[in-house]
Design an enzyme around this catalytic site. Structure first.
Site, PDB file in Angstrom:
ATOM      1  N   GLY A  54     -19.809  16.323  10.453  1.00 21.10           N
ATOM      2  CA  GLY A  54     -19.973  16.346  11.908  1.00 21.10           C
ATOM      3  C   GLY A  54     -19.161  15.192  12.477  1.00 21.10           C
ATOM      4  N   ASP A 253     -14.574  18.946  17.130  1.00 21.67           N
ATOM      5  CA  ASP A 253     -14.001  17.923  16.250  1.00 21.67           C
ATOM      6  C   ASP A 253     -12.797  17.230  16.860  1.00 21.67           C
ATOM      7  OD1 ASP A 253     -15.381  20.046  14.390  1.00 21.67           O
ATOM      8  OD2 ASP A 253     -15.357  18.109  13.374  1.00 21.67           O
TER       9      ASP A 253
HETATM   10  O1  MRU Z   1     -17.227  20.752   8.524  1.00 22.13           O
HETATM   11  P1  MRU Z   1     -18.239  20.077   9.399  1.00 22.13           P
HETATM   12  O2  MRU Z   1     -19.632  20.458   9.054  1.00 22.13           O
HETATM   13  O3  MRU Z   1     -18.026  18.587   9.464  1.00 22.13           O
HETATM   14  O4  MRU Z   1     -17.935  20.663  10.848  1.00 22.13           O
HETATM   15  C1  MRU Z   1     -18.663  20.157  11.930  1.00 22.13           C
HETATM   16  C2  MRU Z   1     -18.405  20.852  13.219  1.00 22.13           C
HETATM   17  O5  MRU Z   1     -17.566  21.718  13.323  1.00 22.13           O
HETATM   18  C3  MRU Z   1     -19.185  20.368  14.401  1.00 22.13           C
HETATM   19  O6  MRU Z   1     -19.389  21.409  15.313  1.00 22.13           O
HETATM   20  C4  MRU Z   1     -18.403  19.240  15.096  1.00 22.13           C
HETATM   21  O7  MRU Z   1     -18.093  18.223  14.188  1.00 22.13           O
HETATM   22  C5  MRU Z   1     -19.131  18.665  16.241  1.00 22.13           C
HETATM   23  S1  MRU Z   1     -20.497  17.702  15.713  1.00 22.13           S
HETATM   24  C6  MRU Z   1     -21.299  17.041  17.057  1.00 22.13           C
END
Ligand code: MRU
Length: 361
Positions: A54, A253
């Site tokens: 995240g 992200d």
């Molecule tokens: O691969 P991840 O689990 O790190 O992906 C996370 C996401 O896509 C979230 O939606 C994003 O980081 C926003 S978190 C507030």
């Protein structure tokens, strides 16, 4: 229910003795276990395999990782401190490429080292105090964490106003407490609306291939007492067509200057579906998620992950060894599909390029 996604364990005045403690998110929802990272390799691995993940949480992890990497430092000058800080930051920068919050936090730590070096080396020849340098760097990392907590609550307040009472929200991946220092971005909006007295129901896309929606969002939403329904990703179209959803809310992200939004793979498809069915599509992300150096989402680096996550999820083979696998972890939603972006500063409306420039440029 407070969820301590990541924390610095130990006395803030003795950085050499502390370590990073985090929830091992690969084990949820079956068990809530923490791991302790006492060296940079352990934390780097935790980031790589998504024990901590995240965008905002990755920022906190990176900032604390820099302190972890400097715990054994013998830097005796500002120059040495800057060099070592840059080296540790460069190491964490190789972990995951898409979430810009990680790089934003690493840059903050590098700037802090430079600030300390300038003070120490250009000062009144009182000598370079390595322990003080470490304390200041840890304080900066703790500040990144504290700010994220406040930022999430501010986004929650702004976003909650967009939701009518009795709203049903569809979300994708996990943009909750587990993806941040706590509370969350997209899920923070749900929590804030509930705290404001609204009755909110959630649908979670399970989010193939790693199931952050089913494993993590549904876990924290049900812990918080929010009525939650899990659907497979390919059921979103039907649920939207049936008129069950009042708003789609996701995190991000990285957001480019034109308002294009990178988020977990599948988000783009969901934005197309929301548009088709006339349902608002909201993105909730802190200012640290914006990358104004990129004029378009096409330039956002998209992480590709190992084939086995798709062909052998959680250890079970679901596709033949002979088949090729394509496994991009993120996609880009064009600004045109976004109804509004909620930041800690307020709600950005289209034309997004202009509102971003006005509020953040
Ligand atoms: O691969 P991840 O689990 O790190 O992906 C996370 C996401 O896509 C979230 O939606 C994003 O980081 C926003 S978190 C507030």
């Amino acid at each position: 229910v407070p969820i301590t996604t990541i924390e610095w364990s130990g006395d803030a005045s003795k950085p050499r003795e502390g370590h990073v403690r985090l929830i091992d998110q690969t084990r949820l929802p079956v068990e809530l276990v923490h791991i302790e990272c006492r060296d940079t390799e352990t934390l780097w691995e935790a980031i790589k395999v998504l024990r901590v993940r995240g965008a905002p949480a990755l920022g906190v992890a990176g900032a604390m990782g820099v302190v972890l990497g400097l715990r054994g430092t013998k830097a005796a000058t500002g120059e040495e401190l800057v060099k070592e800080t840059d080296e540790v930051a460069a190491y964490f920068a190789t972990s995951r490429p898409t979430a810009v919050n990680l790089f934003w936090a690493l840059d903050r730590m590098k700037a802090k080292a430079r600030e300390f070096a300038a003070k120490a080396d250009g000062g009144f020849d009182t000598g370079f105090d390595t322990e003080e340098a470490l304390r200041e760097l840890l304080a900066e990392a703790l500040e990144v964490l504290k700010e994220d907590r406040e930022t999430c609550r501010a986004m929650g307040r702004h976003g909650a106003e967009l939701l009518p009472d009795e709203a049903t929200v569809l979300t994708h991946c996990n943009a909750g407490a587990l993806a941040t220092a706590d509370y969350g971005t997209a899920l923070g909006v749900i929590y804030a609306a509930v705290e404001a007295g609204k009755k909110i129901t959630a649908y979670c896309d399970e989010t193939r291939p790693l199931l952050q929606g089913a494993r993590l969002s549904a876990w924290e939403l049900t812990q918080a007492g929010v009525p939650t329904t899990v659907i497979c990703d390919n059921m979103a179209a039907v649920v939207l067509r049936q008129g069950k959803i009042d708003a789609v809310i996701v995190g991000s992200d990285r957001i480019a200057a034109n308002g294009d939004v990178a988020n977990k793979i599948g988000t783009y498809g969901l934005s197309v579906l929301a548009k088709e069915h006339g349902v608002p599509f909201y993105v909730v992300a802190p200012v640290s998620t914006f990358d104004l150096t990129l004029d378009s989402g096409d330039k956002i680096p998209i992480e590709e992950r190992p084939p086995d996550e798709v062909a052998m999820p959680f250890g079970v083979r679901t596709a033949p060894k002979e088949a090729e696998v394509y496994n991009p972890a993120f996609d880009v939603t064009p600004a045109a599909n976004v109804t509004a972006i909620v930041t800690e500063k307020g709600v950005l409306r289209p034309p997004l390029a202009e509102s971003i420039k006005e509020q953040l440029g």
